[in-house]
Design a protein around this motif. Sequence first.
Motif, short mmCIF file in Angstrom:
data_model
loop_
_atom_site.label_atom_id
_atom_site.label_comp_id
_atom_site.label_asym_id
_atom_site.label_seq_id
_atom_site.Cartn_x
_atom_site.Cartn_y
_atom_site.Cartn_z
N SER A 2 2.00 -46.85 -23.91
CA SER A 2 1.35 -47.03 -25.20
C SER A 2 2.09 -46.44 -26.43
O SER A 2 2.88 -45.67 -26.21
N ASP A 3 2.00 -47.11 -27.57
CA ASP A 3 2.56 -46.58 -28.90
C ASP A 3 1.62 -45.51 -29.54
O ASP A 3 0.78 -45.60 -29.98
N PRO A 5 1.63 -42.31 -31.84
CA PRO A 5 2.31 -41.73 -33.27
C PRO A 5 2.77 -40.40 -32.73
O PRO A 5 1.84 -39.55 -32.44
N LYS A 6 3.80 -39.87 -33.21
CA LYS A 6 4.46 -38.82 -32.92
C LYS A 6 3.73 -37.52 -33.47
O LYS A 6 3.62 -36.50 -33.31
N TYR A 11 -0.25 -35.25 -29.17
CA TYR A 11 0.76 -35.93 -28.79
C TYR A 11 1.26 -35.82 -27.34
O TYR A 11 1.39 -36.44 -26.62
N GLU A 18 0.28 -40.77 -20.36
CA GLU A 18 1.17 -41.82 -20.14
C GLU A 18 2.19 -41.82 -18.92
O GLU A 18 2.22 -43.01 -18.34
#
Length: 258
Positions: A2-3, A5-6, A11, A18
């Motif tokens: 999945s994307d 964000p940093k 995170y 993931e």
Amino acid sequence: MSDIPKDHPRYASLMTRERIVEGVDIGITSQQGLVAQGRGECFDYLVGERTTTSAFFAEKVAVCMLLLAEYPILSVNGNAAALVPESLVELSEMVGAPLEVNLFHRSDERVARIISHLKQKGASEVLGGKGDARLSLDHGRAIVDSDGIYKADVVLVPLEDGDRCQKLVDMGKTVIAIDLNPMSRTSRTASVTIVDNVVRALGNMVGLATELKELTPFEIKNIIKEYDNERTLSEAVREIRDGLDTIIMDSEVRHDPY
Ligand code: ATP
Ligand code: MG
């Protein structure tokens, strides 16, 4: 993957999740491994998702024990293979401890997949495929290699189950466990318990190995002598309690009517 964000505040934790999901997708992690990860995440939240001072010392002692061992082994299960394959390969080389795949939900296919996954990450040899020796347990964890875990004097077991940990200790082995739950049977039974996320723990241990390799056996033994597992576990519980106390105190300050 999945994307994520940093700059997401969680995170690191989400990326770890993931990697486990990807491990299941490629057939190296069991579905039960997802549940184990969930339990780990909960305890990681409680310790503040950081390496505590006592956990860092346990990591240092663990590396010392691996360096001093005659026949050390790093046991690898499906979660460890998904989360930290590179660090496992690196640590294995640095301390001279072969990797051995050992699974609770064992199948020959999954063992073969994990061996080839570790080799892709740079491992030259991975044990666990032979499975020609037995520990007296009635699940897949019992199956080990005679020239691996069976004869090892020091075994690192990231994410172990309590009964095999007990069995290995009963066999006279030094067992180093990585387990975020300081109350689990594994944590209570191991010779050294690292109460830290396996991702942070392995990263730290690779760094420590570079430094500790320079010491003499006498200096290494002196570090090990300082270690007390019960004290380490009490400190982990204290860290959790202190973190919770801070939350209670903060909310009391906010609600103080005076
Ligand atoms: P025990 O038999 O030792 O009491 P358990 O039943 O509590 O074991 P298992 O489901 O066998 O636990 O294994 C999961 C354990 O691994 C949990 O204690 C969990 O906190 C820990 N764990 C899961 N993910 C991680 C991780 N990423 N890093 C460190 N520990 C983790
Ligand atoms: Mg456990």
